[in-house]
Design an enzyme around this catalytic site. Structure first.
Site, PDB file in Angstrom:
ATOM      1  N   LYS A 131      71.926 -19.174 -47.542  1.00  0.00           N
ATOM      2  CA  LYS A 131      71.972 -20.017 -48.749  1.00  0.00           C
ATOM      3  C   LYS A 131      73.390 -20.267 -49.231  1.00  0.00           C
ATOM      4  CE  LYS A 131      67.358 -19.356 -50.660  1.00  0.00           C
ATOM      5  NZ  LYS A 131      66.558 -19.073 -51.851  1.00  0.00           N
ATOM      6  N   LYS A 212      62.110 -24.055 -39.011  1.00  0.00           N
ATOM      7  CA  LYS A 212      61.040 -23.691 -39.931  1.00  0.00           C
ATOM      8  C   LYS A 212      60.681 -24.861 -40.842  1.00  0.00           C
ATOM      9  CE  LYS A 212      61.374 -20.867 -43.452  1.00  0.00           C
ATOM     10  NZ  LYS A 212      61.476 -19.755 -44.389  1.00  0.00           N
ATOM     11  N   LYS A 215      61.368 -27.002 -47.505  1.00  0.00           N
ATOM     12  CA  LYS A 215      61.615 -28.147 -48.386  1.00  0.00           C
ATOM     13  C   LYS A 215      63.104 -28.410 -48.546  1.00  0.00           C
ATOM     14  CE  LYS A 215      60.327 -25.076 -51.994  1.00  0.00           C
ATOM     15  NZ  LYS A 215      59.138 -24.545 -52.577  1.00  0.00           N
TER      16      LYS A 215
HETATM   17  P1  AMP Z   1      60.354 -20.570 -50.141  1.00  0.00           P
HETATM   18  O1  AMP Z   1      59.738 -21.929 -50.020  1.00  0.00           O
HETATM   19  O2  AMP Z   1      61.416 -20.336 -49.134  1.00  0.00           O
HETATM   20  O3  AMP Z   1      60.727 -20.215 -51.548  1.00  0.00           O
HETATM   21  O4  AMP Z   1      59.218 -19.522 -49.729  1.00  0.00           O
HETATM   22  C1  AMP Z   1      58.090 -19.167 -50.505  1.00  0.00           C
HETATM   23  C2  AMP Z   1      57.145 -18.306 -49.664  1.00  0.00           C
HETATM   24  O5  AMP Z   1      56.619 -19.080 -48.585  1.00  0.00           O
HETATM   25  C3  AMP Z   1      57.804 -17.075 -49.012  1.00  0.00           C
HETATM   26  O6  AMP Z   1      56.881 -16.006 -48.998  1.00  0.00           O
HETATM   27  C4  AMP Z   1      58.128 -17.541 -47.612  1.00  0.00           C
HETATM   28  O7  AMP Z   1      58.175 -16.476 -46.699  1.00  0.00           O
HETATM   29  C5  AMP Z   1      56.950 -18.480 -47.323  1.00  0.00           C
HETATM   30  N1  AMP Z   1      57.354 -19.561 -46.419  1.00  0.00           N
HETATM   31  C6  AMP Z   1      58.287 -20.530 -46.658  1.00  0.00           C
HETATM   32  N2  AMP Z   1      58.383 -21.389 -45.630  1.00  0.00           N
HETATM   33  C7  AMP Z   1      57.495 -20.939 -44.691  1.00  0.00           C
HETATM   34  C8  AMP Z   1      57.128 -21.398 -43.383  1.00  0.00           C
HETATM   35  N3  AMP Z   1      57.673 -22.471 -42.832  1.00  0.00           N
HETATM   36  N4  AMP Z   1      56.178 -20.711 -42.706  1.00  0.00           N
HETATM   37  C9  AMP Z   1      55.595 -19.617 -43.262  1.00  0.00           C
HETATM   38  N5  AMP Z   1      55.887 -19.132 -44.485  1.00  0.00           N
HETATM   39  C10 AMP Z   1      56.836 -19.779 -45.197  1.00  0.00           C
HETATM   40  N1  TRP Z   2      62.689 -14.047 -52.586  1.00  0.00           N
HETATM   41  C1  TRP Z   2      61.321 -14.518 -52.485  1.00  0.00           C
HETATM   42  C2  TRP Z   2      61.342 -15.847 -51.700  1.00  0.00           C
HETATM   43  O1  TRP Z   2      62.362 -16.454 -51.515  1.00  0.00           O
HETATM   44  C3  TRP Z   2      60.719 -14.738 -53.852  1.00  0.00           C
HETATM   45  C4  TRP Z   2      60.503 -13.456 -54.586  1.00  0.00           C
HETATM   46  C5  TRP Z   2      61.142 -13.042 -55.709  1.00  0.00           C
HETATM   47  C6  TRP Z   2      59.561 -12.445 -54.249  1.00  0.00           C
HETATM   48  N2  TRP Z   2      60.662 -11.845 -56.124  1.00  0.00           N
HETATM   49  C7  TRP Z   2      59.696 -11.448 -55.242  1.00  0.00           C
HETATM   50  C8  TRP Z   2      58.658 -12.292 -53.200  1.00  0.00           C
HETATM   51  C9  TRP Z   2      58.950 -10.271 -55.198  1.00  0.00           C
HETATM   52  C10 TRP Z   2      57.891 -11.134 -53.168  1.00  0.00           C
HETATM   53  C11 TRP Z   2      58.053 -10.146 -54.153  1.00  0.00           C
HETATM   54  O2  TRP Z   2      60.285 -16.273 -51.272  1.00  0.00           O
END
Ligand code: AMP
Ligand code: TRP
Length: 346
Positions: A131, A212, A215
């Protein structure tokens, strides 16, 4: 000092070391519309496991502040994400659903835990590296983000954290610093295990199966949003890349097909082998046509419930405020215990 090693998944019958009903905690950032990867990798598992555990789910708005955020957008995204959780089947009668910043114990705990976290541990976090890469406005919050995540989890005596594969390192850090606190100040925290389902842990972009579904880095055709209308879903599935050949059969050299088969399998409840058998001799066209309908069929009820809930945001706010009260009742005494053991307060 590293926490004892762990198994990465738990089962509903697992009663852990305490003999009580297992507690699940998970969170998601309010950073815009959810996509199929978020649903299959995280939210869907939260919903399906709901009855087997005591659940706490959180919209982590404080975490969203780690990247530049517009206040009006943040507030709207927070409400929208909570509404999407409810639309996808999170049931506030059996689950505590709340907004992170409503429970101020998380922020205070973060400062306390930052004193038992090492700089070097945070520097090794791959999500921070990803990030912060190429940015010249990296905030301190982005760096200390995993400490706040650890507190989210530790404040609730969490046994299991259902997340996607990319969060495994953060859960390991949570265990390490929880264990360090316990060693230094006395048994205070349960050490959680990540619950990562191998299937669905990494849903790939529809236009590039080596990336992956995401968004932040995705193109318009690379992801399916939970709010996509049926025609948009059909168009995106039709345009999804496939591998060379014409047989619907996965394999190590078929990343695109593997991804589509995984999506089909998870949404239909049929195993990948069964799906392969169903499409023997039928070719990609028929498979993709049916896959689109499977996705439409699963996402339409969620989108419709979302529209109903969107019409009554005050009811969603009421659910979130009630959730925050219930969360505070758990996090408050735990924070008091932390303060006491650390020698704070006179
Ligand atoms: P994020 O969109 O990165 O904030 O992810 C939110 C949750 O969705 C987290 O638990 C990620 O591990 C899961 N996640 C995000 N993108 C994927 C993906 N392409 N495949 C599976 N899980 C995902
Ligand atoms: N860091 C996690 C993500 O990017 C979001 C998150 C924040 C989280 N606090 C958490 C996930 C506690 C599990 C448990 O998806």
């Amino acid at each position: 000092m590293v926490a004892p090693t762990i198994q990465s998944t738990g089962t509903a019958t697992d009663t852990g070391t305490t003999g009580r009903r297992q507690r699940v905690f998970s969170g998601m950032q309010p950073s815009g519309n959810l996509h199929l990867g978020n649903y299959l990798g995280a939210l869907r598992n939260w919903v399906t496991q709901q009855e087997a555990y005591t659940n706490v789910f959180c919209v982590v708005d404080l975490h969203a502040l780690s990247l530049p955020t517009d206040p009006v957008e943040l507030r709207a995204n927070t409400l929208e994400l909570a509404t999407t959780f409810l639309a996808a089947g999170i049931d506030p009668a059996q689950t505590i659903l709340f907004v992170q910043s409503d429970v101020r114990e998380h922020s205070e705990a973060q400062w306390l835990m930052s004193s038992v976290t090492q700089f070097g541990e945070l520097r090794r976090m791959t999500q921070f590296k990803d990030k912060s890469d190429g940015r010249d406005d990296v905030s301190a919050a982005l760096f200390t983000y995993p400490i706040l995540q650890a507190c989210d989890i530790l404040l609730y005596d969490t046994d299991l954290v259902p997340v996607g594969e990319d969060q495994k390192q953060h859960i390991e850090l949570t265990r390490d610093i929880g264990h360090r606190f316990n060693t230094r100040y006395g048994e205070t925290f349960v050490l959680p295990r990540p619950d990562i389902k191998p299937e669905g842990a990494r849903i790939m972009a529809l236009d590039n199966p080596l990336k992956k579904m995401s968004k932040s880095s995705g193109t318009a055709n690379s992801l399916i949003y939970l709010v996509d209308e049926p025609d948009a879903i059909r168009r995106k599935v039709r345009r999804a890349v496939t591998d060379s050949g014409s047989e619907v059969r996965g394999g190590t050299d078929k990343p695109a097909l593997n991804n589509l088969l995984t999506i089909y399998s998870l949404l239909s409840g049929r195993s990948v082998a069964q799906v392969e058998q169903d499409y023997e001799g039928k070719g990609y066209g028929a498979f993709k046509g049916d896959l689109a309908e499977v996705v439409v069929e699963k996402l339409t009820p969620i989108r419709e419930r979302l529209e109903t809930l969107n019409a009554d945001p005050d009811e969603v706010r009421r659910i979130l405020h009630d959730g925050a009260d219930r969360a505070r009742a758990i996090a408050g005494p735990k924070l008091d215990q932390m303060r006491d053991r650390m020698g704070l307060g006179i």
